[in-house]
Every structure is written in structure tokens, then in C-alpha cells.
Write a protein that holds these residues in place. Structure first.
Motif, PDB file in Angstrom:
ATOM      1  N   SER A 198       0.927  -1.145  -0.073  1.00 44.26           N
ATOM      2  CA  SER A 198       0.063   0.207  -0.042  1.00 44.26           C
ATOM      3  C   SER A 198       0.856   1.127  -0.114  1.00 44.26           C
ATOM      4  CB  SER A 198      -0.906   0.083   1.127  1.00 44.26           C
ATOM      5  OG  SER A 198      -1.752   1.246   1.080  1.00 44.26           O
ATOM      6  N   VAL A 199       1.921   1.254   0.718  1.00 48.11           N
ATOM      7  CA  VAL A 199       2.914   2.405   0.759  1.00 48.11           C
ATOM      8  C   VAL A 199       3.397   2.748  -0.560  1.00 48.11           C
ATOM      9  CG1 VAL A 199       4.931   3.218   1.664  1.00 48.11           C
ATOM     10  CG2 VAL A 199       3.455   2.098   3.231  1.00 48.11           C
ATOM     11  N   LEU A 200       4.056   1.314  -1.198  1.00 45.88           N
ATOM     12  CA  LEU A 200       4.570   1.703  -2.579  1.00 45.88           C
ATOM     13  C   LEU A 200       3.675   2.115  -3.577  1.00 45.88           C
ATOM     14  CD1 LEU A 200       7.043  -1.350  -2.493  1.00 45.88           C
ATOM     15  CD2 LEU A 200       7.549   1.113  -2.326  1.00 45.88           C
ATOM     16  N   LEU A 201       2.412   1.641  -3.591  1.00 42.45           N
ATOM     17  CA  LEU A 201       1.448   1.954  -4.493  1.00 42.45           C
ATOM     18  C   LEU A 201       0.934   3.314  -4.154  1.00 42.45           C
ATOM     19  CD1 LEU A 201      -0.562  -1.377  -4.610  1.00 42.45           C
ATOM     20  CD2 LEU A 201       0.388  -0.488  -6.560  1.00 42.45           C
ATOM     21  N   SER A 202       0.881   3.834  -3.007  1.00 43.30           N
ATOM     22  CA  SER A 202       0.664   5.312  -2.579  1.00 43.30           C
ATOM     23  C   SER A 202       1.745   6.172  -3.411  1.00 43.30           C
ATOM     24  CB  SER A 202       0.424   5.416  -1.413  1.00 43.30           C
ATOM     25  OG  SER A 202      -0.644   4.716  -0.575  1.00 43.30           O
ATOM     26  N   TRP A 203       3.112   5.630  -3.122  1.00 43.38           N
ATOM     27  CA  TRP A 203       4.114   6.243  -3.785  1.00 43.38           C
ATOM     28  C   TRP A 203       3.853   6.420  -5.405  1.00 43.38           C
ATOM     29  CZ3 TRP A 203       7.926   3.576  -6.615  1.00 43.38           C
ATOM     30  CH2 TRP A 203       9.102   4.207  -7.184  1.00 43.38           C
ATOM     31  N   THR A 250      11.226   4.248   1.152  1.00 45.07           N
ATOM     32  CA  THR A 250      10.387   5.273   0.351  1.00 45.07           C
ATOM     33  C   THR A 250       9.818   6.274   1.172  1.00 45.07           C
ATOM     34  OG1 THR A 250       9.506   3.391  -1.120  1.00 45.07           O
ATOM     35  CG2 THR A 250       8.057   5.422  -0.838  1.00 45.07           C
ATOM     36  N   VAL A 251       9.265   5.749   2.667  1.00 40.46           N
ATOM     37  CA  VAL A 251       8.909   6.729   3.699  1.00 40.46           C
ATOM     38  C   VAL A 251      10.149   7.648   3.933  1.00 40.46           C
ATOM     39  CG1 VAL A 251       8.112   6.803   5.988  1.00 40.46           C
ATOM     40  CG2 VAL A 251       7.255   5.006   4.521  1.00 40.46           C
ATOM     41  N   VAL A 252      11.241   7.145   4.276  1.00 41.09           N
ATOM     42  CA  VAL A 252      12.376   8.106   4.741  1.00 41.09           C
ATOM     43  C   VAL A 252      12.692   8.950   3.753  1.00 41.09           C
ATOM     44  CG1 VAL A 252      14.979   8.148   5.280  1.00 41.09           C
ATOM     45  CG2 VAL A 252      13.226   6.349   6.153  1.00 41.09           C
ATOM     46  N   ILE A 253      12.725   8.620   2.508  1.00 47.00           N
ATOM     47  CA  ILE A 253      13.303   9.385   1.274  1.00 47.00           C
ATOM     48  C   ILE A 253      12.201  10.337   0.971  1.00 47.00           C
ATOM     49  CG2 ILE A 253      14.043   9.348  -1.161  1.00 47.00           C
ATOM     50  CD1 ILE A 253      15.173   6.633  -0.557  1.00 47.00           C
ATOM     51  N   PHE A 254      11.033  10.143   0.887  1.00 52.03           N
ATOM     52  CA  PHE A 254       9.970  10.929   0.094  1.00 52.03           C
ATOM     53  C   PHE A 254       9.013  11.541   1.303  1.00 52.03           C
ATOM     54  CE2 PHE A 254      11.019   7.965  -3.254  1.00 52.03           C
ATOM     55  CZ  PHE A 254      11.158   8.836  -4.314  1.00 52.03           C
ATOM     56  N   GLY A 255       9.326  11.130   2.634  1.00 48.26           N
ATOM     57  CA  GLY A 255       8.577  11.632   3.720  1.00 48.26           C
ATOM     58  C   GLY A 255       6.937  10.970   3.786  1.00 48.26           C
ATOM     59  N   TYR A 256       6.592  10.886   4.962  1.00 45.95           N
ATOM     60  CA  TYR A 256       5.528  10.164   5.239  1.00 45.95           C
ATOM     61  C   TYR A 256       4.162  10.946   4.933  1.00 45.95           C
ATOM     62  CZ  TYR A 256       4.910  13.246   9.613  1.00 45.95           C
ATOM     63  OH  TYR A 256       4.968  14.082  10.347  1.00 45.95           O
ATOM     64  N   LYS A 257       4.349  12.392   4.868  1.00 47.60           N
ATOM     65  CA  LYS A 257       3.165  13.168   4.625  1.00 47.60           C
ATOM     66  C   LYS A 257       2.754  13.168   3.127  1.00 47.60           C
ATOM     67  CE  LYS A 257       4.150  16.795   7.819  1.00 47.60           C
ATOM     68  NZ  LYS A 257       4.130  18.356   8.255  1.00 47.60           N
ATOM     69  N   LYS A 258       3.623  12.910   2.183  1.00 48.49           N
ATOM     70  CA  LYS A 258       3.194  12.932   0.627  1.00 48.49           C
ATOM     71  C   LYS A 258       3.404  11.654  -0.052  1.00 48.49           C
ATOM     72  CE  LYS A 258       5.173  16.789  -0.365  1.00 48.49           C
ATOM     73  NZ  LYS A 258       5.984  17.907  -0.973  1.00 48.49           N
TER      74      LYS A 258
END
Length: 267
Positions: A198-203, A250-258
Motif C-alpha cells: 500500500s505504501v509503494l502503491l501510494s508512492w 520510500t517513507v524515509v526518502i519521500f516523507g510520510y506526509k506525501k
């Protein structure tokens, strides 16, 4: 947000009704006709629910915009990643497996599936694109995610959507061998893998400004990578570890907000 209860109710209802002949035997009810690729057909429930709700709430213009987002290929580098990254992960996992066990993977079995031995890599990809790529992603990421993101940040939205996505799979635990055999630890690991997905698909979704084709492709190729005939339990576990690392990065590099360099998409 107010549109989501109807969407989830329809997505569950449509898929669970289609799957009735597959899971009712668990309750002693047999004899209902089972169609070829019946499980896959049930995967179309979220797509149908998305179109019904989009037309109900946003009329023809909303449907037109949804169709345009389904086939958006403007951010083609993300589509390339979605197409090939799962197979790169498989190759890395196969290499690690070889170093650990000395067993060399039969790469001729990549893209083949024991459930559908008549399908090759390309026809199995087409099967996954139709029933689970388009079938699921037009609903989960196309309709639900942007509405969750109207209220929550991207990471929280991905987490909440994971819960509803997991519930949708409920009937599979009554008839799909891989699900039926899961213990509690297996279920927990499965939910965590859904969350990572879900995180990767949201990215992918936010990085393509609400485009859905990259999500459709990634959902399909990751399914093939994890269920191909060349996969064994150790390779599956290694791929799960690698994709978890990818999700955390992905969370670390792009940030949890977006979860993206772009703004999160809220329609």
C-alpha cells in the motif's frame, strides 16, 4: 470521505457475491457453478464499485476523468519501475537463496503458475492486469486513496486503506490454499506485506499525480513475482524482506506526509 462507505460496501458486496460458489462449500453448501478464472472475476468488484460510485457522485465528467487516469502514461519512468522492479527483486532473492542453499532457480518457470499451467508469462500478465491490476487498483488507489488523503497524510491513508483492503480478502481464507493454510503469524506477515504494498502503491500514485496505470502494472507484476512457478518459500521470504526495505526507504526518502516529491493527490 463521505463517499467511502458506499464504495467499500459495494466493493465487498460485488466481489463476495461473485466468489460465493468458491467459499460456500466451507459452510457445507455445494453445487453452485464455478466459472473458469472465477477467483479472478471476483477481483473486478472494486473496479465496478469505483465506476458506480464515481457516476453516482460525479456523473459523466467524473467517469471520464477516472478513465483518463486509468491509462495515464505521462510519468513513464514510474511505469518502467512498476513493470521491472518486482522481477529485479525476484532475481536478487534468487541469488541470495543460491548463496544460502546452493539451489539454482529454474528461470524457465518465471511467470508460470501452478494454478494456470496453460498460461505463459504474457497471458498470465494479461490475467493479472485485467482482474487484479485494473480490477483492484481502480478502486483502492483510484477511488479510495485520494479521498482518504483529503483528511490524512499519505502514510496514514495507506495504513487505513490496508485495513479495508485486507478485509476484502476475507472469503479467500475459506477456499484459497495459500490463505487457508496461514496461521496467525502468517496472517500478521500477510497484513504487513499488504501495508508495504500500500505504501509503494501510494508512492506510485502520488508520484504520477493521480495516474493509475503504474499502480495497475505494479500490482500485476508483484503478484506474478510472488506466485511464479520458480518461487520457493525461502525466495518468498527474502523478497518480502527486500520489498519491506524498499517500503521503509520510500517513507524515509519521500516523507510520510506525501510519499512523493509531488503533492499528494486528493482529486
Amino acid at each position: 470521505m463521505k463517499q467511502l462507505p458506499l464504495f467499500f460496501a459495494l466493493a465487498y458486496l460485488l466481489s463476495w457475491i461473485i466468489w460465493l460458489p468458491l467459499y460456500l462449500p466451507a459452510f457445507g453448501i455445494t453445487g453452485l457453478p464455478v466459472l473458469p478464472y472465477h477467483h479472478g472475476i471476483g477481483g473486478l468488484g472494486p473496479l465496478l464499485a469505483a465506476f458506480i460510485c464515481t457516476y453516482y457522485f460525479n456523473k459523466q465528467q467524473g467517469v471520464k476523468e477516472l478513465v483518463n487516469r486509468m491509462f495515464s502514461v505521462q510519468k513513464w519512468p514510474y511505469i518502467i519501475v512498476a513493470l521491472f522492479a518486482p522481477f529485479v527483486l525476484f532475481c536478487l532473492a534468487a541469488g541470495i537463496d543460491y548463496l544460502q542453499t546452493g539451489n539454482l532457480v529454474d528461470f524457465s518457470q518465471v511467470g508460470k503458475n501452478k494454478e494456470f499451467p496453460e498460461l505463459n508469462l504474457f497471458t498470465f500478465l494479461a490475467y493479472n492486469l485485467l482482474f487484479f491490476g485494473f480490477g483492484e487498483e481502480i478502486g483502492w488507489r483510484g477511488f479510495a486513496l485520494p479521498r482518504f488523503q483529503q483528511k490524512y497524510n499519505a502514510l496514514v491513508s495507506a495504513a487505513i486503506l490496508t485495513l479495508f483492503w485486507a478485509i476484502w480478502h476475507w472469503p479467500a481464507f475459506l477456499y484459497r490454499p495459500g490463505y487457508v493454510e496461514m496461521g496467525m503469524a502468517g496472517v500478521i506477515g500477510w497484513v504487513l506485506s499488504l501495508f508495504t504494498g500500500s505504501v509503494l502503491l501510494s508512492w506510485l500514485y502520488n508520484s504520477t499525480k493521480g495516474g493509475l496505470f503504474a499502480c495497475v502494472v505494479f500490482h500485476s507484476t508483484i503478484d506474478i513475482a510472488f506466485t511464479g512457478g520458480a518461487v520457493n518459500t525461502n525466495i518468498t521470504n527474502i523478497m518480502g524482506m527486500l520489498i519491506t526495505v524498499w517500503g521503509l526507504a520510500t517513507v524515509v526518502i519521500f516523507g510520510y506526509k506525501k510519499l512523493s516529491k509531488q503533492e499528494k493527490n486528493i482529486l
